[in-house]
Design a protein around this motif. Structure first.
Motif, PDB file in Angstrom:
ATOM      1  N   MET A  51       0.782  -0.971   0.024  1.00  0.00           N
ATOM      2  CA  MET A  51       0.003   0.056  -0.057  1.00  0.00           C
ATOM      3  C   MET A  51       0.934   1.224  -0.046  1.00  0.00           C
ATOM      4  SD  MET A  51      -2.666   1.436   2.742  1.00  0.00           S
ATOM      5  CE  MET A  51      -2.723  -0.007   3.662  1.00  0.00           C
ATOM      6  N   THR A  52       0.488   2.057  -0.853  1.00  0.00           N
ATOM      7  CA  THR A  52       1.310   3.422  -0.962  1.00  0.00           C
ATOM      8  C   THR A  52       0.477   4.755  -0.681  1.00  0.00           C
ATOM      9  OG1 THR A  52       2.698   2.585  -2.688  1.00  0.00           O
ATOM     10  CG2 THR A  52       2.536   4.670  -2.463  1.00  0.00           C
ATOM     11  N   ILE A  53       0.933   5.413   0.212  1.00  0.00           N
ATOM     12  CA  ILE A  53       0.085   6.601   0.751  1.00  0.00           C
ATOM     13  C   ILE A  53       1.129   7.722   0.287  1.00  0.00           C
ATOM     14  CG2 ILE A  53      -0.823   8.043   2.604  1.00  0.00           C
ATOM     15  CD1 ILE A  53      -1.278   5.345   3.857  1.00  0.00           C
ATOM     16  N   LYS A  54       0.131   8.813  -0.253  1.00  0.00           N
ATOM     17  CA  LYS A  54       1.007  10.017  -0.950  1.00  0.00           C
ATOM     18  C   LYS A  54       0.234  11.277  -0.232  1.00  0.00           C
ATOM     19  CE  LYS A  54       1.608  12.156  -5.358  1.00  0.00           C
ATOM     20  NZ  LYS A  54       1.781  11.882  -6.732  1.00  0.00           N
ATOM     21  N   VAL A  55       1.216  12.257   0.035  1.00  0.00           N
ATOM     22  CA  VAL A  55       0.675  13.262   0.496  1.00  0.00           C
ATOM     23  C   VAL A  55       0.377  14.284  -0.577  1.00  0.00           C
ATOM     24  CG1 VAL A  55       1.074  15.360   1.845  1.00  0.00           C
ATOM     25  CG2 VAL A  55       1.592  13.213   2.801  1.00  0.00           C
ATOM     26  N   VAL A  56      -0.865  14.770  -1.121  1.00  0.00           N
ATOM     27  CA  VAL A  56      -1.006  15.288  -2.198  1.00  0.00           C
ATOM     28  C   VAL A  56      -1.029  17.054  -2.026  1.00  0.00           C
ATOM     29  CG1 VAL A  56      -2.854  16.082  -4.092  1.00  0.00           C
ATOM     30  CG2 VAL A  56      -2.676  13.701  -3.059  1.00  0.00           C
ATOM     31  N   ARG A  57      -1.344  17.381  -0.626  1.00  0.00           N
ATOM     32  CA  ARG A  57      -1.232  18.754  -0.285  1.00  0.00           C
ATOM     33  C   ARG A  57      -0.729  19.018   1.189  1.00  0.00           C
ATOM     34  NH1 ARG A  57      -6.777  21.765  -2.449  1.00  0.00           N
ATOM     35  NH2 ARG A  57      -6.208  21.594  -4.569  1.00  0.00           N
ATOM     36  N   GLY A  58      -0.141  20.245   1.445  1.00  0.00           N
ATOM     37  CA  GLY A  58       0.378  20.336   2.775  1.00  0.00           C
ATOM     38  C   GLY A  58       1.810  19.764   2.991  1.00  0.00           C
ATOM     39  N   ASN A  59       2.121  19.802   4.251  1.00  0.00           N
ATOM     40  CA  ASN A  59       3.700  19.362   4.627  1.00  0.00           C
ATOM     41  C   ASN A  59       3.288  19.068   5.945  1.00  0.00           C
ATOM     42  OD1 ASN A  59       5.937  18.807   4.780  1.00  0.00           O
ATOM     43  ND2 ASN A  59       6.683  21.137   5.085  1.00  0.00           N
ATOM     44  N   THR A  62       3.447  17.124   9.570  1.00  0.00           N
ATOM     45  CA  THR A  62       4.755  16.763  10.427  1.00  0.00           C
ATOM     46  C   THR A  62       4.696  15.224  10.584  1.00  0.00           C
ATOM     47  OG1 THR A  62       3.241  16.518  12.423  1.00  0.00           O
ATOM     48  CG2 THR A  62       4.437  19.017  11.792  1.00  0.00           C
ATOM     49  N   PRO A  63       6.000  14.823  11.024  1.00  0.00           N
ATOM     50  CA  PRO A  63       6.109  13.343  11.231  1.00  0.00           C
ATOM     51  C   PRO A  63       4.751  12.756  12.165  1.00  0.00           C
ATOM     52  CG  PRO A  63       8.292  14.324  11.219  1.00  0.00           C
ATOM     53  CD  PRO A  63       7.159  15.468  11.230  1.00  0.00           C
ATOM     54  N   GLU A  64       4.677  13.728  13.163  1.00  0.00           N
ATOM     55  CA  GLU A  64       3.603  12.920  14.108  1.00  0.00           C
ATOM     56  C   GLU A  64       1.989  13.203  13.100  1.00  0.00           C
ATOM     57  OE1 GLU A  64       5.571  15.592  14.954  1.00  0.00           O
ATOM     58  OE2 GLU A  64       6.833  14.569  15.869  1.00  0.00           O
ATOM     59  N   GLU A  65       1.863  13.955  12.530  1.00  0.00           N
ATOM     60  CA  GLU A  65       0.459  13.869  11.814  1.00  0.00           C
ATOM     61  C   GLU A  65       0.555  12.900  10.947  1.00  0.00           C
ATOM     62  OE1 GLU A  65      -0.586  18.742  11.865  1.00  0.00           O
ATOM     63  OE2 GLU A  65       0.674  18.025  10.196  1.00  0.00           O
ATOM     64  N   LEU A  66       1.806  12.496  10.179  1.00  0.00           N
ATOM     65  CA  LEU A  66       1.791  11.436   9.109  1.00  0.00           C
ATOM     66  C   LEU A  66       1.435  10.189  10.020  1.00  0.00           C
ATOM     67  CD1 LEU A  66       1.798  11.250   6.145  1.00  0.00           C
ATOM     68  CD2 LEU A  66       4.269  11.265   6.493  1.00  0.00           C
ATOM     69  N   ALA A  67       2.011   9.987  11.169  1.00  0.00           N
ATOM     70  CA  ALA A  67       2.058   8.799  11.806  1.00  0.00           C
ATOM     71  C   ALA A  67       0.594   8.564  12.247  1.00  0.00           C
ATOM     72  CB  ALA A  67       2.963   8.812  12.998  1.00  0.00           C
ATOM     73  N   ALA A  68       0.026   9.597  12.757  1.00  0.00           N
ATOM     74  CA  ALA A  68      -1.447   9.434  13.142  1.00  0.00           C
ATOM     75  C   ALA A  68      -2.182   8.862  12.131  1.00  0.00           C
ATOM     76  CB  ALA A  68      -1.754  10.746  13.790  1.00  0.00           C
ATOM     77  N   ALA A  69      -2.203   9.657  10.881  1.00  0.00           N
ATOM     78  CA  ALA A  69      -3.017   9.263   9.809  1.00  0.00           C
ATOM     79  C   ALA A  69      -2.806   7.807   9.308  1.00  0.00           C
ATOM     80  CB  ALA A  69      -2.762  10.199   8.665  1.00  0.00           C
ATOM     81  N   LEU A  70      -1.430   7.320   9.359  1.00  0.00           N
ATOM     82  CA  LEU A  70      -1.025   6.087   9.191  1.00  0.00           C
ATOM     83  C   LEU A  70      -1.614   4.965   9.934  1.00  0.00           C
ATOM     84  CD1 LEU A  70       0.471   4.234   6.973  1.00  0.00           C
ATOM     85  CD2 LEU A  70       2.349   4.416   8.183  1.00  0.00           C
ATOM     86  N   ALA A  71      -1.780   5.437  11.264  1.00  0.00           N
ATOM     87  CA  ALA A  71      -2.152   4.532  12.229  1.00  0.00           C
ATOM     88  C   ALA A  71      -3.679   4.423  12.032  1.00  0.00           C
ATOM     89  CB  ALA A  71      -1.864   5.035  13.709  1.00  0.00           C
ATOM     90  N   VAL A  72      -4.309   5.284  11.684  1.00  0.00           N
ATOM     91  CA  VAL A  72      -5.767   5.063  11.431  1.00  0.00           C
ATOM     92  C   VAL A  72      -6.069   4.268  10.260  1.00  0.00           C
ATOM     93  CG1 VAL A  72      -7.889   6.324  10.991  1.00  0.00           C
ATOM     94  CG2 VAL A  72      -6.317   7.365  12.466  1.00  0.00           C
ATOM     95  N   VAL A  73      -5.363   4.565   9.343  1.00  0.00           N
ATOM     96  CA  VAL A  73      -5.509   3.673   8.100  1.00  0.00           C
ATOM     97  C   VAL A  73      -5.294   2.162   8.296  1.00  0.00           C
ATOM     98  CG1 VAL A  73      -4.624   3.267   5.617  1.00  0.00           C
ATOM     99  CG2 VAL A  73      -5.153   5.535   6.483  1.00  0.00           C
ATOM    100  N   GLN A  74      -4.295   1.828   9.183  1.00  0.00           N
ATOM    101  CA  GLN A  74      -3.906   0.542   9.238  1.00  0.00           C
ATOM    102  C   GLN A  74      -4.712  -0.202  10.172  1.00  0.00           C
ATOM    103  OE1 GLN A  74       0.190   1.090  10.897  1.00  0.00           O
ATOM    104  NE2 GLN A  74       1.219   0.490   9.118  1.00  0.00           N
ATOM    105  N   ALA A  75      -5.275   0.766  11.096  1.00  0.00           N
ATOM    106  CA  ALA A  75      -6.365   0.234  12.017  1.00  0.00           C
ATOM    107  C   ALA A  75      -7.644  -0.147  11.197  1.00  0.00           C
ATOM    108  CB  ALA A  75      -6.630   0.995  13.151  1.00  0.00           C
ATOM    109  N   ARG A  76      -8.196   0.627  10.089  1.00  0.00           N
ATOM    110  CA  ARG A  76      -9.092   0.440   9.551  1.00  0.00           C
ATOM    111  C   ARG A  76      -9.083  -0.860   8.564  1.00  0.00           C
ATOM    112  NH1 ARG A  76     -13.796   3.981   9.042  1.00  0.00           N
ATOM    113  NH2 ARG A  76     -14.305   2.464   7.464  1.00  0.00           N
TER     114      ARG A  76
END
Length: 69
Positions: free
Chosen positions: A1-9, A11-25
């Motif tokens: 699975m590949t996740i790409k940030v399309v807009r914005g920048n 932080t590593p913490e925000e990216l980790a939180a988003a990835l944790a939600v996707v992995q949990a789902r």
């Protein structure tokens, strides 16, 4: 699975939180037995619409047609 940030920048913490939600789902969907229906999305649940009170005629009715009360 590949996740790409399309807009914005993010932080590593925000990216980790988003990835944790996707992995949990993904883990929750993978743990269902084959052929079992997935969890219902609350936006498509018809009961969500039926539980709300319809706006009654009055001077401020237009304000309640879009925003939840």
């Amino acid at each position: 699975m590949t996740i790409k940030v399309v807009r914005g920048n993010p932080t590593p913490e925000e990216l980790a939180a988003a990835l944790a939600v996707v992995q949990a789902r993904a883990a929750a969907a993978a743990s269902l037995p084959p052929g079992a229906p997935g969890p219902r999305d609350s936006w498509s649940d018809p009961a969500r619409i039926a539980t709300r009170r319809l706006p009654q005629p009055g001077p401020a009715t237009w304000t309640r047609t879009y925003w939840p009360s």
